[in-house]
Design a protein around this motif. Structure first.
Motif, short mmCIF file in Angstrom:
data_model
loop_
_atom_site.label_atom_id
_atom_site.label_comp_id
_atom_site.label_asym_id
_atom_site.label_seq_id
_atom_site.Cartn_x
_atom_site.Cartn_y
_atom_site.Cartn_z
N ARG A 1 1.02 -1.10 0.01
CA ARG A 1 -0.16 -0.01 -0.03
C ARG A 1 0.98 1.19 -0.04
N GLY A 2 0.39 2.21 -0.88
CA GLY A 2 1.22 3.53 -1.05
C GLY A 2 2.52 3.49 -1.62
N LYS B 1 2.73 3.18 -4.80
CA LYS B 1 2.55 3.53 -6.40
C LYS B 1 3.03 2.49 -7.37
N LYS C 1 -7.45 5.14 -4.54
CA LYS C 1 -7.49 6.02 -3.29
C LYS C 1 -6.16 6.21 -2.62
N PRO C 2 -5.76 7.47 -2.16
CA PRO C 2 -4.56 7.58 -1.64
C PRO C 2 -4.16 6.66 -0.46
N ASN D 1 -3.07 3.88 -3.33
CA ASN D 1 -2.19 4.46 -3.96
C ASN D 1 -1.56 3.39 -5.22
#
Length: 188
Positions: free
Chosen positions: A29-30, A32, A52-53, A56
């Motif tokens: 997660r996060g 990219k 969603k952020p 990501n």
């Protein structure tokens, strides 16, 4: 590792495929990164959730034609000629429909690709080329496991999982040995 235990799996109110995508992507997660998935996991709600952020992540995956978000024009093959491509864009999501032959239409969903580009040499969409280049690891593992399988017939699911773990460990040992020998310029 997340085990599927049938009806006893607590999915927290999510569809089973959505639950497993979210569980299996917890560690990245996060970051990219892109997640390539097959049609059992791919859906528009999963794609939107992973954008969603908090996640990501982008996705590229084949999508089933019976999903309610797939327009009927994208799956109708009667009036289309072989080799034609249709694109559908919605914000960050791109849906592509490619007629591979007279009876087969390939549909993919991507949140990584924002434009509908076609490969100049093959006349296939770039999304299909990307999907084929990133899914090959799973296909290779499946092929190698079928060629060299230690599994036996059993009715006990823990034993099936154990046999699969042994198969995957053997393939991993082979790959590590192959790369170590290659790095040392030795032959197998």
């Amino acid at each position: 590792m997340v085990a599927h235990i049938g009806k006893g799996t607590n999915t927290v109110g999510l569809p089973l495929s959505n639950y497993y995508v979210k569980e299996l992507t917890k560690t990245i997660r996060g970051s990219k990164r892109n997640v390539t998935m097959d049609n059992w996991f791919t859906s528009v709600p999963v794609a939107e959730a992973l954008l969603k952020p908090s996640y990501n992540l982008t996705i590229v995956g084949t999508i089933r034609k019976d999903k309610p978000q797939v327009p009927p024009e994208m799956i109708c093959s009667r009036n289309r000629t072989v080799g034609t491509t249709m694109f559908c864009f919605d914000k960050e999501k791109t849906l592509v429909s490619f007629k591979a032959n007279n009876k087969k239409i390939v549909s993919l969903l991507s949140t990584m690709h924002q434009e509908g580009s076609i490969h100049p040499e093959t006349s296939k969409p770039e999304i299909i080329h990307f999907y084929n280049s990133t899914k090959s690891g799973v296909d290779s593992l499946d092929q190698m496991c079928s060629n060299m399988n230690c599994g036996r017939k059993t009715r006990r699911w823990p034993l099936c999982v154990f046999y699969d773990m042994i198969n995957i460990a053997a393939i991993n040992a082979f790959v590590i040995n192959f790369f170590n020998m290659n790095r040392a310029n030795q032959k197998l």
